[in-house]
Motif scaffolding. Structure first.
Motif, PDB file in Angstrom:
ATOM      1  N   MET A   1      31.715 -95.983 -58.456  1.00 35.70           N
ATOM      2  CA  MET A   1      31.228 -96.314 -56.801  1.00 35.70           C
ATOM      3  C   MET A   1      32.253 -95.707 -55.898  1.00 35.70           C
ATOM      4  N   GLN A   2      31.756 -95.095 -54.963  1.00 40.45           N
ATOM      5  CA  GLN A   2      32.885 -94.556 -54.057  1.00 40.45           C
ATOM      6  C   GLN A   2      33.192 -95.688 -52.951  1.00 40.45           C
ATOM      7  N   LEU A   3      34.293 -95.565 -52.442  1.00 39.97           N
ATOM      8  CA  LEU A   3      34.917 -96.458 -51.503  1.00 39.97           C
ATOM      9  C   LEU A   3      33.700 -96.295 -50.396  1.00 39.97           C
ATOM     10  N   LYS A   4      33.291 -95.317 -49.851  1.00 41.04           N
ATOM     11  CA  LYS A   4      32.491 -95.269 -48.753  1.00 41.04           C
ATOM     12  C   LYS A   4      31.243 -95.897 -48.868  1.00 41.04           C
ATOM     13  N   THR A   5      30.801 -96.088 -50.265  1.00 39.20           N
ATOM     14  CA  THR A   5      29.522 -96.841 -50.447  1.00 39.20           C
ATOM     15  C   THR A   5      29.890 -98.410 -50.226  1.00 39.20           C
ATOM     16  N   ILE A   6      31.059 -98.833 -50.628  1.00 38.26           N
ATOM     17  CA  ILE A   6      31.354-100.275 -50.358  1.00 38.26           C
ATOM     18  C   ILE A   6      31.540-100.564 -48.873  1.00 38.26           C
ATOM     19  N   LEU A   7      32.403 -99.262 -47.908  1.00 33.71           N
ATOM     20  CA  LEU A   7      32.328 -99.697 -46.786  1.00 33.71           C
ATOM     21  C   LEU A   7      30.925 -99.606 -46.092  1.00 33.71           C
ATOM     22  N   ASN A   8      30.093 -98.785 -46.603  1.00 40.37           N
ATOM     23  CA  ASN A   8      28.780 -98.826 -45.876  1.00 40.37           C
ATOM     24  C   ASN A   8      28.023-100.096 -46.082  1.00 40.37           C
ATOM     25  N   ARG A   9      28.403-100.804 -47.188  1.00 43.33           N
ATOM     26  CA  ARG A   9      27.888-102.251 -47.343  1.00 43.33           C
ATOM     27  C   ARG A   9      28.149-103.015 -46.545  1.00 43.33           C
ATOM     28  N   GLU A  21      36.966 -89.976 -48.289  1.00 42.59           N
ATOM     29  CA  GLU A  21      38.067 -90.761 -48.527  1.00 42.59           C
ATOM     30  C   GLU A  21      39.112 -90.117 -49.404  1.00 42.59           C
ATOM     31  N   ARG A  22      40.270 -90.404 -49.464  1.00 44.36           N
ATOM     32  CA  ARG A  22      41.473 -89.616 -50.212  1.00 44.36           C
ATOM     33  C   ARG A  22      42.326 -90.488 -50.257  1.00 44.36           C
ATOM     34  N   LEU A  23      43.134 -90.403 -51.558  1.00 44.42           N
ATOM     35  CA  LEU A  23      44.345 -91.238 -51.807  1.00 44.42           C
ATOM     36  C   LEU A  23      45.522 -90.313 -51.558  1.00 44.42           C
ATOM     37  N   VAL A  24      46.477 -90.775 -50.843  1.00 44.15           N
ATOM     38  CA  VAL A  24      47.431 -89.929 -50.521  1.00 44.15           C
ATOM     39  C   VAL A  24      49.036 -90.584 -50.926  1.00 44.15           C
ATOM     40  N   GLU A  25      49.974 -89.702 -51.192  1.00 46.28           N
ATOM     41  CA  GLU A  25      51.132 -90.395 -51.414  1.00 46.28           C
ATOM     42  C   GLU A  25      52.080 -90.397 -50.198  1.00 46.28           C
ATOM     43  N   THR A  26      52.689 -91.441 -49.700  1.00 48.35           N
ATOM     44  CA  THR A  26      53.368 -91.384 -48.784  1.00 48.35           C
ATOM     45  C   THR A  26      54.753 -92.022 -49.128  1.00 48.35           C
ATOM     46  N   VAL A  27      55.936 -92.269 -48.372  1.00 47.94           N
ATOM     47  CA  VAL A  27      57.077 -92.667 -48.900  1.00 47.94           C
ATOM     48  C   VAL A  27      56.928 -93.941 -49.254  1.00 47.94           C
ATOM     49  N   ALA A  28      56.059 -94.849 -48.664  1.00 47.84           N
ATOM     50  CA  ALA A  28      55.809 -96.137 -48.944  1.00 47.84           C
ATOM     51  C   ALA A  28      55.054 -96.495 -50.397  1.00 47.84           C
ATOM     52  N   PRO A  30      51.368 -94.948 -52.475  1.00 51.06           N
ATOM     53  CA  PRO A  30      50.194 -94.589 -52.489  1.00 51.06           C
ATOM     54  C   PRO A  30      49.245 -95.300 -51.104  1.00 51.06           C
ATOM     55  N   ALA A  31      48.429 -94.497 -50.377  1.00 53.61           N
ATOM     56  CA  ALA A  31      47.700 -95.123 -49.321  1.00 53.61           C
ATOM     57  C   ALA A  31      46.100 -94.195 -49.465  1.00 53.61           C
ATOM     58  N   LEU A  32      45.143 -95.046 -49.038  1.00 54.18           N
ATOM     59  CA  LEU A  32      43.761 -94.376 -49.083  1.00 54.18           C
ATOM     60  C   LEU A  32      43.426 -94.147 -47.432  1.00 54.18           C
ATOM     61  N   GLU A  33      43.003 -92.883 -47.379  1.00 57.40           N
ATOM     62  CA  GLU A  33      42.546 -92.598 -45.965  1.00 57.40           C
ATOM     63  C   GLU A  33      41.112 -92.266 -45.991  1.00 57.40           C
ATOM     64  N   VAL A  34      40.304 -93.088 -44.992  1.00 59.85           N
ATOM     65  CA  VAL A  34      38.987 -92.972 -44.892  1.00 59.85           C
ATOM     66  C   VAL A  34      38.790 -92.130 -43.509  1.00 59.85           C
ATOM     67  N   GLN A  35      38.042 -91.139 -43.757  1.00 64.45           N
ATOM     68  CA  GLN A  35      37.785 -90.148 -42.578  1.00 64.45           C
ATOM     69  C   GLN A  35      36.651 -90.598 -41.920  1.00 64.45           C
ATOM     70  N   LEU A  36      36.479 -91.011 -40.613  1.00 68.38           N
ATOM     71  CA  LEU A  36      35.245 -91.230 -39.898  1.00 68.38           C
ATOM     72  C   LEU A  36      34.682 -90.069 -38.906  1.00 68.38           C
ATOM     73  N   ARG A  37      33.487 -90.096 -38.677  1.00 72.82           N
ATOM     74  CA  ARG A  37      33.385 -89.356 -37.450  1.00 72.82           C
ATOM     75  C   ARG A  37      32.123 -89.815 -36.682  1.00 72.82           C
ATOM     76  N   ALA A  38      31.772 -89.213 -35.470  1.00 75.66           N
ATOM     77  CA  ALA A  38      30.599 -89.799 -34.930  1.00 75.66           C
ATOM     78  C   ALA A  38      29.309 -89.183 -35.444  1.00 75.66           C
ATOM     79  N   ARG A  39      28.267 -89.997 -35.527  1.00 79.48           N
ATOM     80  CA  ARG A  39      27.122 -89.198 -35.928  1.00 79.48           C
ATOM     81  C   ARG A  39      26.478 -88.239 -35.097  1.00 79.48           C
ATOM     82  N   ALA A  40      25.874 -87.205 -35.578  1.00 83.60           N
ATOM     83  CA  ALA A  40      25.676 -85.911 -34.883  1.00 83.60           C
ATOM     84  C   ALA A  40      24.616 -86.641 -33.666  1.00 83.60           C
ATOM     85  N   ASN A  41      24.789 -85.968 -32.738  1.00 86.03           N
ATOM     86  CA  ASN A  41      24.145 -86.131 -31.260  1.00 86.03           C
ATOM     87  C   ASN A  41      24.114 -87.537 -30.786  1.00 86.03           C
TER      88      ASN A  41
END
Ligand SMILES: [Zn+2]
Length: 250
Positions: A1-9, A21-28, A30-41
């Motif tokens: 299951m994707q993180l997006k699916t859980i968030l939509n729930r 969504e993506r897992l990125v490595e930071t100095v602190a 790992p971190a999970l980044e979730v990109q959002l955008r406005a729905r078209a129109n």
């Protein structure tokens, strides 16, 4: 299951979509980044008046802290639009997951504020990989909400506590209602001076202050006596009970 699916729930928005969504490595770590955008129109909603209007431009991308998953910090990434609002002029759009310039998502703020009732604020910050400041802001948000939604008419006893932070260099003044079992936090003051406490009574109002029967604190008693006199018409000035620590820690 994707993180997006859980968030939509758990946190679905009608005008915005979780894109990726993506897992990125930071100095602190790992971190999970979730990109959002406005729905078209979809038209942006003005944060000033709540009405939708035509888009004006798009601001730089912002990061919002969400509830960590498996001990991994989660961030929402979104570039807010500005609305050309007929009523307010050019205004940044309202976002359903955060308020104003807050970096915390509202869901995470409530999550932290709930834990801050069980653990000290410092412990909450450590356990959930955030800062003391963010926990403080979360509690402040919960307190503001409570002030708007709670019935404050029958409060007869309050507890006042001072809290040291930044290694004892700074203080907060916290005021609790203590005549209920859950001891809600009523007010957070950013210092511990006489005027801080007077600020509380200024907000609390003359009528409610006069109805207080007990004022409980281990702060500097001479000035509490002055306040107690003001608050309870002298009734509780001479008999400050022994301090009973509230359940909430910091
Ligand atoms: Zn507006």
């Amino acid at each position: 299951m994707q993180l997006k699916t859980i968030l939509n729930r758990v946190l679905k928005h009608s005008a915005f979509v979780y894109v990726a969504e993506r897992l990125v490595e930071t100095v602190a770590g790992p971190a999970l980044e979730v990109q959002l955008r406005a729905r078209a129109n979809s038209r942006p909603r003005c944060s000033g008046c709540g009405r939708t209007g035509p888009g004006y431009d798009t601001l730089a991308q912002r990061r919002f802290e969400f509830v960590p998953l498996w001990g991994i910090p989660v961030f929402f990434l979104y570039a807010p639009r500005r609305v050309n609002c007929a009523r307010c002029g050019v205004h940044v759009e309202a976002l359903p997951w955060a308020v104003g310039k807050h970096r915390l998502t509202t869901a995470y703020a409530w999550f932290l504020a709930r834990w801050a009732k069980r653990l000290s604020w410092k412990e909450v910050a450590e356990v959930f990989l955030t800062s003391w400041d963010q926990v403080f802001r979360a509690v402040e948000m919960a307190v503001d909400w409570g002030r708007e939604h709670r019935d404050l008419s029958a409060i007869t006893a309050i507890g006042i506590e001072e809290v040291q932070w930044q290694r004892g260099h700074r203080y907060l003044t916290l005021v609790y209602q203590i005549d209920t079992h859950c001891k809600p936090l009523l007010w957070v003051g950013k210092e511990r001076k006489l005027k801080t406490l007077l600020g509380f009574f200024g907000w609390f109002g003359k009528e409610r202050s006069a109805a207080l029967q007990f004022l409980c604190s281990d702060m500097w008693k001479p000035y509490l006596r002055v306040i107690a006199k003001k608050a309870c018409g002298g009734a509780c000035a001479g008999s400050l009970p022994h301090h009973e620590p509230p359940e909430q820690g910091h």
